[in-house]
Design a protein around this motif. Structure first.
Motif, PDB file in Angstrom:
ATOM      1  N   TRP A  68       3.252  23.538  11.931  1.00  0.00           N
ATOM      2  CA  TRP A  68       1.970  22.845  12.106  1.00  0.00           C
ATOM      3  C   TRP A  68       2.060  21.380  11.707  1.00  0.00           C
ATOM      4  CZ3 TRP A  68      -1.995  22.034   7.994  1.00  0.00           C
ATOM      5  CH2 TRP A  68      -3.175  21.500   8.509  1.00  0.00           C
ATOM      6  N   ILE A  69       2.775  21.093  10.623  1.00  0.00           N
ATOM      7  CA  ILE A  69       2.866  19.716  10.132  1.00  0.00           C
ATOM      8  C   ILE A  69       3.979  18.941  10.828  1.00  0.00           C
ATOM      9  CG2 ILE A  69       3.329  18.304   8.087  1.00  0.00           C
ATOM     10  CD1 ILE A  69       2.045  20.547   6.412  1.00  0.00           C
ATOM     11  N   GLY A  70       5.143  19.588  10.990  1.00  0.00           N
ATOM     12  CA  GLY A  70       6.289  18.886  11.580  1.00  0.00           C
ATOM     13  C   GLY A  70       6.194  18.719  13.085  1.00  0.00           C
ATOM     14  N   ARG A  71       5.950  19.833  13.795  1.00  0.00           N
ATOM     15  CA  ARG A  71       5.697  19.840  15.242  1.00  0.00           C
ATOM     16  C   ARG A  71       6.862  19.378  16.105  1.00  0.00           C
ATOM     17  NH1 ARG A  71      -0.714  18.052  15.699  1.00  0.00           N
ATOM     18  NH2 ARG A  71      -1.407  19.331  13.937  1.00  0.00           N
ATOM     19  N   ARG A  72       8.069  19.373  15.560  1.00  0.00           N
ATOM     20  CA  ARG A  72       9.238  19.065  16.375  1.00  0.00           C
ATOM     21  C   ARG A  72       9.998  20.355  16.654  1.00  0.00           C
ATOM     22  NH1 ARG A  72      11.681  13.450  13.749  1.00  0.00           N
ATOM     23  NH2 ARG A  72       9.781  12.182  14.004  1.00  0.00           N
ATOM     24  N   TRP A  73      10.950  20.296  17.572  1.00  0.00           N
ATOM     25  CA  TRP A  73      11.627  21.518  17.998  1.00  0.00           C
ATOM     26  C   TRP A  73      12.368  22.190  16.856  1.00  0.00           C
ATOM     27  CZ3 TRP A  73      16.874  21.848  17.420  1.00  0.00           C
ATOM     28  CH2 TRP A  73      17.570  20.646  17.248  1.00  0.00           C
ATOM     29  N   LEU A 105       5.553  14.920  -0.734  1.00  0.00           N
ATOM     30  CA  LEU A 105       6.162  13.594  -0.674  1.00  0.00           C
ATOM     31  C   LEU A 105       6.080  12.940   0.698  1.00  0.00           C
ATOM     32  CD1 LEU A 105       9.372  14.173  -2.831  1.00  0.00           C
ATOM     33  CD2 LEU A 105       7.213  13.097  -3.539  1.00  0.00           C
ATOM     34  N   ARG A 106       6.171  13.738   1.756  1.00  0.00           N
ATOM     35  CA  ARG A 106       6.260  13.156   3.097  1.00  0.00           C
ATOM     36  C   ARG A 106       4.977  13.301   3.921  1.00  0.00           C
ATOM     37  NH1 ARG A 106      11.453  12.300   4.894  1.00  0.00           N
ATOM     38  NH2 ARG A 106      10.330  11.245   6.580  1.00  0.00           N
ATOM     39  N   HIS A 107       4.156  14.286   3.609  1.00  0.00           N
ATOM     40  CA  HIS A 107       2.943  14.539   4.390  1.00  0.00           C
ATOM     41  C   HIS A 107       1.786  14.843   3.445  1.00  0.00           C
ATOM     42  CE1 HIS A 107       5.360  14.751   8.097  1.00  0.00           C
ATOM     43  NE2 HIS A 107       6.235  15.418   7.367  1.00  0.00           N
ATOM     44  N   HIS A 108       1.531  13.893   2.554  1.00  0.00           N
ATOM     45  CA  HIS A 108       0.577  14.138   1.469  1.00  0.00           C
ATOM     46  C   HIS A 108      -0.835  14.418   1.976  1.00  0.00           C
ATOM     47  CE1 HIS A 108      -0.241  14.129  -2.806  1.00  0.00           C
ATOM     48  NE2 HIS A 108      -1.365  13.457  -2.564  1.00  0.00           N
ATOM     49  N   TYR A 109      -1.145  13.946   3.155  1.00  0.00           N
ATOM     50  CA  TYR A 109      -2.483  14.174   3.730  1.00  0.00           C
ATOM     51  C   TYR A 109      -2.799  15.670   3.805  1.00  0.00           C
ATOM     52  CZ  TYR A 109      -6.135  14.474   7.297  1.00  0.00           C
ATOM     53  OH  TYR A 109      -7.285  14.769   7.983  1.00  0.00           O
ATOM     54  N   GLU A 163      -4.737  20.918   1.353  1.00  0.00           N
ATOM     55  CA  GLU A 163      -4.974  22.109   2.157  1.00  0.00           C
ATOM     56  C   GLU A 163      -3.876  23.144   1.935  1.00  0.00           C
ATOM     57  OE1 GLU A 163      -5.342  22.065   6.716  1.00  0.00           O
ATOM     58  OE2 GLU A 163      -7.310  21.428   5.989  1.00  0.00           O
ATOM     59  N   VAL A 164      -2.630  22.682   1.951  1.00  0.00           N
ATOM     60  CA  VAL A 164      -1.499  23.594   1.755  1.00  0.00           C
ATOM     61  C   VAL A 164      -1.557  24.241   0.373  1.00  0.00           C
ATOM     62  CG1 VAL A 164       1.010  23.646   1.444  1.00  0.00           C
ATOM     63  CG2 VAL A 164       0.023  22.451   3.402  1.00  0.00           C
ATOM     64  N   GLN A 191       0.825  -1.202   0.000  1.00  0.00           N
ATOM     65  CA  GLN A 191       0.000   0.000   0.000  1.00  0.00           C
ATOM     66  C   GLN A 191       0.865   1.260   0.000  1.00  0.00           C
ATOM     67  OE1 GLN A 191      -2.481  -0.566   3.433  1.00  0.00           O
ATOM     68  NE2 GLN A 191      -4.049  -1.705   2.284  1.00  0.00           N
ATOM     69  N   VAL A 192       1.933   1.239   0.801  1.00  0.00           N
ATOM     70  CA  VAL A 192       2.843   2.381   0.850  1.00  0.00           C
ATOM     71  C   VAL A 192       3.505   2.591  -0.502  1.00  0.00           C
ATOM     72  CG1 VAL A 192       4.979   3.256   1.850  1.00  0.00           C
ATOM     73  CG2 VAL A 192       3.246   2.216   3.335  1.00  0.00           C
ATOM     74  N   GLN A 193       3.936   1.493  -1.112  1.00  0.00           N
ATOM     75  CA  GLN A 193       4.581   1.582  -2.417  1.00  0.00           C
ATOM     76  C   GLN A 193       3.607   2.123  -3.472  1.00  0.00           C
ATOM     77  OE1 GLN A 193       6.149  -2.106  -3.840  1.00  0.00           O
ATOM     78  NE2 GLN A 193       7.200  -1.193  -5.591  1.00  0.00           N
ATOM     79  N   ALA A 194       2.367   1.655  -3.425  1.00  0.00           N
ATOM     80  CA  ALA A 194       1.361   2.126  -4.382  1.00  0.00           C
ATOM     81  C   ALA A 194       1.086   3.612  -4.197  1.00  0.00           C
ATOM     82  CB  ALA A 194       0.071   1.314  -4.219  1.00  0.00           C
ATOM     83  N   ALA A 195       1.012   4.047  -2.940  1.00  0.00           N
ATOM     84  CA  ALA A 195       0.772   5.466  -2.669  1.00  0.00           C
ATOM     85  C   ALA A 195       1.932   6.317  -3.171  1.00  0.00           C
ATOM     86  CB  ALA A 195       0.570   5.679  -1.169  1.00  0.00           C
ATOM     87  N   THR A 196       3.158   5.824  -2.981  1.00  0.00           N
ATOM     88  CA  THR A 196       4.335   6.562  -3.445  1.00  0.00           C
ATOM     89  C   THR A 196       4.346   6.691  -4.956  1.00  0.00           C
ATOM     90  OG1 THR A 196       5.611   5.761  -1.549  1.00  0.00           O
ATOM     91  CG2 THR A 196       6.846   6.645  -3.421  1.00  0.00           C
ATOM     92  N   VAL A 197       4.043   5.605  -5.642  1.00  0.00           N
ATOM     93  CA  VAL A 197       3.991   5.639  -7.110  1.00  0.00           C
ATOM     94  C   VAL A 197       2.927   6.611  -7.588  1.00  0.00           C
ATOM     95  CG1 VAL A 197       3.449   4.280  -9.163  1.00  0.00           C
ATOM     96  CG2 VAL A 197       4.901   3.303  -7.366  1.00  0.00           C
TER      97      VAL A 197
END
Length: 260
Positions: free
Chosen positions: A190-195, A106-110, A114-115, A9-15
């Motif tokens: 907002w998306i990353g949320r790390r320091w 590529l990393r946060h397609h969800y 919106e972006v 599923q991950v591979q299909a989403a990436t393609v």
């Protein structure tokens, strides 16, 4: 859940994302071309642009915001700082937007839909504003003490054909340099949320605000308007999208719901 199924599923989403990438990046490139074409619309409105500039400076004086000359005097005292801010202004504007958009795609397609909608809203407002309110930037007013640091330190020739065709001299209100920087900064936080996302999200808009004023390309009000535009779009656009996605309330209980 079966790990092999998850991997498929991950591979299909990436393609799927990679296949969609050319269209998405082509769309963004087309919009940037449209943004730059506004130069032709504003080229014949020099009188309006300079008249609006005097109005903006007068308003800043009334509000106590006319600090551009002070900022430039502080910046010009350190040649290394001038060169650094020239670099920030000239080379990080579009680069950071592209990197942020690619990271989300590529990393946060969800979050990508919106972006993208937020970015398009900002760009649309900017294009409309540049058409209706052309504004001559501070660097045009050398007789008032402003300095064009890009021309002074790097010999920038705005009349060169390679620059003139892609350059709107009166695109100042709002500052899309500032707007795009805060747009990317808010998104990274907002998306990353790390320091380190917080550091990037705060540092880039701050440096860009200093750069656009310190290089003589924008007024303080331009920056405020740009930041306000980015913040407003981050607040309003996601809510509008969610409202469109909400299922309509069935007020006719006598009619059976469709199976489709």
């Amino acid at each position: 859940m079966n790990p092999e199924r998850v991997a498929v599923q991950v591979q299909a989403a990436t393609v799927s994302r990679l296949r969609a990438a050319p269209f998405e990046f082509g769309l963004m490139a087309s919009l940037f071309v449209l943004y730059y074409i506004t130069r032709g619309i504003a080229a014949g409105r020099a009188y309006d642009a300079f008249a609006n500039a005097f109005e903006v400076m007068h308003l800043e004086q009334k509000l106590g915001l006319f600090r551009e000359l002070w900022v430039q005097s502080w910046v010009l005292a350190a040649p290394a700082l001038v060169r650094f801010l020239n670099f920030v202004y000239a080379y990080t504007h579009l680069t950071c937007v592209i990197l942020f958009g690619t990271w989300v795609f590529l990393r946060h397609h969800y979050y990508y839909r919106e972006v993208r909608a937020i970015f398009l809203a900002m760009l649309g407002v900017g294009l409309l504003s540049y058409t209706l309110f052309p504004l001559a930037p501070p660097r045009f007013f050398g007789w008032r003490g402003f300095v064009d640091t890009l021309a002074l330190y790097h010999g920038m020739n705005y009349d060169h054909p390679g620059i003139a065709t892609l350059y709107n001299p009166f695109a100042a209100m709002p500052s899309l340099h500032a707007a795009f920087a805060l747009f990317s900064g808010i998104g990274v936080i907002w998306i990353g949320r790390r320091w380190f996302h917080w550091i990037l999200g705060i540092t880039h808009p701050t440096l860009m605000a200093l750069a656009v004023v310190g290089t003589g390309n924008h007024y303080v009000l331009d920056v405020i308007a740009g930041f306000g535009l980015a913040a407003a779009c981050w607040i309003v656009v996601p809510r509008l999208l969610r409202r469109r996605q909400e299922p309509a309330l069935d007020v006719s209980p006598m009619i059976p719901a469709s199976r489709w």
